[in-house]
Design a protein around this motif. Structure first.
Motif, PDB file in Angstrom:
ATOM      1  N   VAL A 160       0.816  -1.217   0.000  1.00 30.53           N
ATOM      2  CA  VAL A 160       0.000   0.000   0.000  1.00 30.53           C
ATOM      3  C   VAL A 160       0.850   1.269   0.000  1.00 30.53           C
ATOM      4  O   VAL A 160       0.357   2.338  -0.395  1.00 30.53           O
ATOM      5  CB  VAL A 160      -0.962   0.013   1.215  1.00 30.53           C
ATOM      6  CG1 VAL A 160      -1.964  -1.113   1.118  1.00 30.53           C
ATOM      7  CG2 VAL A 160      -0.187  -0.052   2.527  1.00 30.53           C
ATOM      8  N   LEU A 161       2.107   1.192   0.429  1.00 28.49           N
ATOM      9  CA  LEU A 161       2.959   2.376   0.466  1.00 28.49           C
ATOM     10  C   LEU A 161       3.762   2.563  -0.812  1.00 28.49           C
ATOM     11  O   LEU A 161       4.627   3.429  -0.879  1.00 28.49           O
ATOM     12  CB  LEU A 161       3.911   2.307   1.667  1.00 28.49           C
ATOM     13  CG  LEU A 161       3.272   2.471   3.043  1.00 28.49           C
ATOM     14  CD1 LEU A 161       4.315   2.322   4.146  1.00 28.49           C
ATOM     15  CD2 LEU A 161       2.577   3.825   3.161  1.00 28.49           C
ATOM     16  N   ASP A 162       3.486   1.756  -1.820  1.00 25.33           N
ATOM     17  CA  ASP A 162       4.163   1.890  -3.107  1.00 25.33           C
ATOM     18  C   ASP A 162       3.245   2.571  -4.119  1.00 25.33           C
ATOM     19  O   ASP A 162       2.074   2.193  -4.251  1.00 25.33           O
ATOM     20  CB  ASP A 162       4.577   0.519  -3.658  1.00 25.33           C
ATOM     21  CG  ASP A 162       5.735  -0.083  -2.892  1.00 25.33           C
ATOM     22  OD1 ASP A 162       6.417   0.660  -2.160  1.00 25.33           O
ATOM     23  OD2 ASP A 162       5.958  -1.299  -3.024  1.00 25.33           O
ATOM     24  N   VAL A 163       3.780   3.570  -4.825  1.00 19.72           N
ATOM     25  CA  VAL A 163       3.036   4.217  -5.903  1.00 19.72           C
ATOM     26  C   VAL A 163       3.971   4.445  -7.078  1.00 19.72           C
ATOM     27  O   VAL A 163       5.182   4.610  -6.906  1.00 19.72           O
ATOM     28  CB  VAL A 163       2.408   5.566  -5.472  1.00 19.72           C
ATOM     29  CG1 VAL A 163       1.324   5.363  -4.443  1.00 19.72           C
ATOM     30  CG2 VAL A 163       3.475   6.526  -4.965  1.00 19.72           C
ATOM     31  N   ALA A 164       3.411   4.448  -8.259  1.00 19.65           N
ATOM     32  CA  ALA A 164       4.176   4.744  -9.473  1.00 19.65           C
ATOM     33  C   ALA A 164       3.463   5.837 -10.246  1.00 19.65           C
ATOM     34  O   ALA A 164       2.225   5.855 -10.305  1.00 19.65           O
ATOM     35  CB  ALA A 164       4.320   3.487 -10.336  1.00 19.65           C
ATOM     36  N   ASN A 222      10.667   7.480  -7.919  1.00 18.54           N
ATOM     37  CA  ASN A 222      10.719   6.347  -6.996  1.00 18.54           C
ATOM     38  C   ASN A 222       9.661   6.520  -5.918  1.00 18.54           C
ATOM     39  O   ASN A 222       9.802   7.339  -5.013  1.00 18.54           O
ATOM     40  CB  ASN A 222      12.110   6.248  -6.369  1.00 18.54           C
ATOM     41  CG  ASN A 222      12.290   4.990  -5.538  1.00 18.54           C
ATOM     42  OD1 ASN A 222      11.325   4.284  -5.253  1.00 18.54           O
ATOM     43  ND2 ASN A 222      13.514   4.700  -5.145  1.00 18.54           N
ATOM     44  N   GLY A 223       8.592   5.750  -6.007  1.00 11.93           N
ATOM     45  CA  GLY A 223       7.473   5.896  -5.077  1.00 11.93           C
ATOM     46  C   GLY A 223       7.412   4.832  -4.008  1.00 11.93           C
ATOM     47  O   GLY A 223       6.317   4.503  -3.537  1.00 11.93           O
ATOM     48  N   GLY A 224       8.557   4.293  -3.609  1.00 11.19           N
ATOM     49  CA  GLY A 224       8.581   3.341  -2.500  1.00 11.19           C
ATOM     50  C   GLY A 224       8.684   4.087  -1.190  1.00 11.19           C
ATOM     51  O   GLY A 224       9.758   4.578  -0.831  1.00 11.19           O
ATOM     52  N   PHE A 225       7.574   4.208  -0.438  1.00 14.97           N
ATOM     53  CA  PHE A 225       7.534   5.026   0.761  1.00 14.97           C
ATOM     54  C   PHE A 225       7.604   4.180   2.029  1.00 14.97           C
ATOM     55  O   PHE A 225       7.349   2.975   2.022  1.00 14.97           O
ATOM     56  CB  PHE A 225       6.255   5.874   0.791  1.00 14.97           C
ATOM     57  CG  PHE A 225       6.140   6.833  -0.369  1.00 14.97           C
ATOM     58  CD1 PHE A 225       7.261   7.384  -0.961  1.00 14.97           C
ATOM     59  CD2 PHE A 225       4.882   7.194  -0.863  1.00 14.97           C
ATOM     60  CE1 PHE A 225       7.151   8.268  -2.020  1.00 14.97           C
ATOM     61  CE2 PHE A 225       4.765   8.076  -1.926  1.00 14.97           C
ATOM     62  CZ  PHE A 225       5.905   8.612  -2.496  1.00 14.97           C
ATOM     63  N   GLU A 226       7.954   4.869   3.129  1.00 20.52           N
ATOM     64  CA  GLU A 226       7.971   4.284   4.469  1.00 20.52           C
ATOM     65  C   GLU A 226       7.360   5.294   5.434  1.00 20.52           C
ATOM     66  O   GLU A 226       7.278   6.484   5.131  1.00 20.52           O
ATOM     67  CB  GLU A 226       9.404   3.943   4.912  1.00 20.52           C
ATOM     68  CG  GLU A 226      10.156   2.993   4.012  1.00 20.52           C
ATOM     69  CD  GLU A 226       9.753   1.542   4.228  1.00 20.52           C
ATOM     70  OE1 GLU A 226       8.949   1.291   5.153  1.00 20.52           O
ATOM     71  OE2 GLU A 226      10.244   0.676   3.478  1.00 20.52           O
ATOM     72  N   ILE A 227       6.949   4.822   6.600  1.00 19.86           N
ATOM     73  CA  ILE A 227       6.453   5.700   7.666  1.00 19.86           C
ATOM     74  C   ILE A 227       7.411   5.564   8.840  1.00 19.86           C
ATOM     75  O   ILE A 227       7.629   4.458   9.348  1.00 19.86           O
ATOM     76  CB  ILE A 227       5.021   5.321   8.098  1.00 19.86           C
ATOM     77  CG1 ILE A 227       4.069   5.421   6.909  1.00 19.86           C
ATOM     78  CG2 ILE A 227       4.550   6.231   9.232  1.00 19.86           C
ATOM     79  CD1 ILE A 227       2.659   4.936   7.211  1.00 19.86           C
ATOM     80  N   ASP A 228       8.032   6.681   9.257  1.00 22.41           N
ATOM     81  CA  ASP A 228       9.014   6.599  10.336  1.00 22.41           C
ATOM     82  C   ASP A 228       8.330   6.581  11.697  1.00 22.41           C
ATOM     83  O   ASP A 228       7.085   6.592  11.807  1.00 22.41           O
ATOM     84  CB  ASP A 228      10.033   7.734  10.238  1.00 22.41           C
ATOM     85  CG  ASP A 228       9.444   9.105  10.571  1.00 22.41           C
ATOM     86  OD1 ASP A 228       8.248   9.195  10.936  1.00 22.41           O
ATOM     87  OD2 ASP A 228      10.189  10.096  10.459  1.00 22.41           O
ATOM     88  N   ALA A 229       9.125   6.556  12.756  1.00 20.43           N
ATOM     89  CA  ALA A 229       8.589   6.436  14.117  1.00 20.43           C
ATOM     90  C   ALA A 229       7.721   7.626  14.499  1.00 20.43           C
ATOM     91  O   ALA A 229       6.817   7.502  15.342  1.00 20.43           O
ATOM     92  CB  ALA A 229       9.738   6.283  15.111  1.00 20.43           C
ATOM     93  N   ALA A 230       7.967   8.780  13.890  1.00 15.93           N
ATOM     94  CA  ALA A 230       7.173   9.973  14.193  1.00 15.93           C
ATOM     95  C   ALA A 230       5.936  10.082  13.317  1.00 15.93           C
ATOM     96  O   ALA A 230       5.157  11.028  13.471  1.00 15.93           O
ATOM     97  CB  ALA A 230       8.038  11.220  14.038  1.00 15.93           C
TER      98      ALA A 230
END
Length: 246
Positions: free
Chosen positions: A78-82, A102-110
């Motif tokens: 779900v966190l990947d988009v093109a 490059n649409g490979g996303f992550e969600i950090d601790a904050a």
């Protein structure tokens, strides 16, 4: 010393620079959204002196990037988009806003939405923060919605990705692989850019073509070194002849 030595030396040096560019392309074959770097050589005539200007130095120059789109592949994440077609995703770097495919996303601790390399993803109103214990979806227009894991029906809009579409002529590629506008200004959001959710665009590097270029560059480099060795041998032979006849 024969000026041919310096001509061959510049050829060898610029060939090494081309090899570095090709090696960088090959190293990013598996990098999502990567745009291959293009290079070209040009001859610079040696001006000055008398006689026919038959000598020319070689200068390797970067002509830009290959903007040919890569293949969009489904990932199911779900966190990947093109980016579907033309357009770019906006990210924040230490030197300002930049653009990537490059649409490979992550969600950090904050809760900040970031790229896998740690850059903050830009929304139309600034950085995007995802609430804790929230499952998100990214729509084709870049709208991010989120809902609690235990109550998917209560989805709310969190924000919208900043999608831009400046002209290719206005973009230049940096050493970090990101693109920026040549005039240094920030591109405006473009509602016409569309995304493919749960997908990534693969690199547009053709590994076979790059390997062929690498082999060709290596042969050119060997030829330039051979020319330098030949000039050196000729100079030594001439010096010995002068010593014997002197």
């Amino acid at each position: 010393m024969d000026r041919m030595l310096y001509i061959a030396m510049t050829g060898a040096k610029q060939t090494m620079l081309r090899q570095a560019s090709v090696a960088n392309n090959l190293a990013n074959v598996a990098t999502p959204g990567f745009r291959a770097e293009l290079t070209a050589a040009r001859a610079v005539p040696v001006i000055g002196g008398t006689g026919v200007p038959s000598r020319a130095y070689v200068v390797e120059q970067t002509t830009g990037a290959d903007f040919t789109p890569g293949i969009v592949q489904q990932t199911g994440r779900v966190l990947d988009v093109a980016v579907n077609g033309e357009g770019w995703l906006s990210v924040q770097t230490p030197t300002g806003e930049a653009y990537t495919r490059n649409g490979g996303f992550e969600i950090d601790a904050a809760g900040l939405l970031k790229t896998r390399s740690g850059l903050v993803v830009q929304g139309e109103n600034g950085p995007l923060t995802i609430p804790e214990n929230t499952r998100i979806t990214i729509a084709k227009d870049g709208t991010i919605s989120g809902a609690p894991f235990d109550n998917p029906a209560q989805a709310v809009e969190i924000g919208r990705l900043k999608l831009v579409n400046p002209s290719e002529r206005e973009l230049e590629k940096g050493s970090d692989g990101l693109f920026r506008q040549r005039n240094g200004e920030v591109a405006q959001a473009d509602a016409g850019v569309k995304l493919a959710s749960e997908s990534l665009e693969v690199s547009n590097v053709n590994p076979v073509d790059q390997l062929v270029q690498m082999i060709g560059s290596q042969r050119q480099y060997d030829l330039q070194i051979k020319m330098m060795q030949t000039v050196d041998q000729n100079a030594r032979s001439a010096a010995q002849l002068l010593t014997l006849t002197g």
